[in-house]
Write a protein that holds these residues in place. Sequence first.
Motif: not given
Length: 417
Positions: A172-174, A282-284, A291-293, A303-308
């Motif tokens: 899978n992509l992940g 969008g999150i994907l 390259g971050r979850r 940095e824990r919430v990648t989109v933020r």
Amino acid sequence: MVGLRDSFNMMCPCFRTKATGNEFVDPVVNRHKVYVKDVSPAQSVASTEPGSLRSSLRGPHSYSSQDYQAKPPGAEMFTMAELARATGNFNAQNKIGQGGFGMVYKGRLRDGRMVAIKRGKKDAYEQRLSVEFRTEVEMLSQVDHLNLGKLIGYVEEGNERILVVEYVPNGNLGEHLDGTYGKVLDMNTRLDIAIDVAHALTYLHLYADRPIIHRDIKSSNILLTDTYRAKVADFGFSRVGPSTDVGATHVSTQVKGTAGYLDPEYLNTYQLNTKSDVYSFGILLVEIFTGRRPIELKRPSDERVTVRWAFRKFVEGKVSDILDPKLEKTPAALSIIERLAELAFACSAPTKADRPSMKKAAEVLWEIRKDYLVEHQKEVKVKAERSESIRMESARSEMSADAQAALHQTSNRRRPW
């Protein structure tokens, strides 16, 4: 995007994460808006004019109108004996994965077909799993698309719930983004995968018999073929969407999905619609190019919430910092990263009104990929010319060295002594 970076000071509070004794990171992005102009409802359903999805997605990764017609494949009924034989009695050596539904095994049917066999758990959650099982059978039997995992058949005997689905051999992509297979996905491949997922969701939202909301779009549910074509899998959480014939805008349902990918509006209102899938996409998309979850608890708190984190870098004008460090920062990659980020942030806007449709997102992605290929070809040409220049210079140097040696030998022969 006029004024986006100027507004960062006002928007900063939305990126702060409160810590308690037991660290918890809220996966919901509270406030960010990046706009992508959407198409009208009439255009989104029936447009076949130049510039529409059907006309603009022609090419090696595009589809004809036949790909957007639901053609129920007719699920086969198997027996437990057949599937036990196909998997070596569910031998652990044939296990290829595990999910919320249960174990997944690789198997070979008597006619030679390779399949993936998803065997449901038999535990206290059997009733929930039975619902997911019936949902997946029902949804997969209604759809047929190149970028959707195909249902082959199923077993429902006693307390056994087993799905037989298309075998997709390349993980899978992940896993690929994590480097599990030791090969880095290049930017072109990542763009192709994003476009494949966008096509699959566009089909589900617009071209299936009724709108279907996947509700669990995430990197582990994107399977890859040997040629890195993407197939969206796992329809256990899927729901039929609102009936547009009667003007419905959503369906009310309990929240299901995966933390980090969940639409915050759906989370707060229990109102599900196709834009909930757009948010997850969008999150994907952020995950694909960083390259971050979506949630990484081992990173610093900011940095824990990648989109933020990615959005903050974007408004600071440091968009190149969010590119996956495993990717080479070529001029071609850097030329599109800002547009990719804009699209990702538009899709993951906190309210559905600010998100584009999947159809529009697919069109934007296609244009980004086209421009990337143009820049990439320029790079290839420049590298080829540079290599040829170095080769010619090396050849001239060798010829010069040979000529000097020959001249030296001639000079030695002429000496009387």
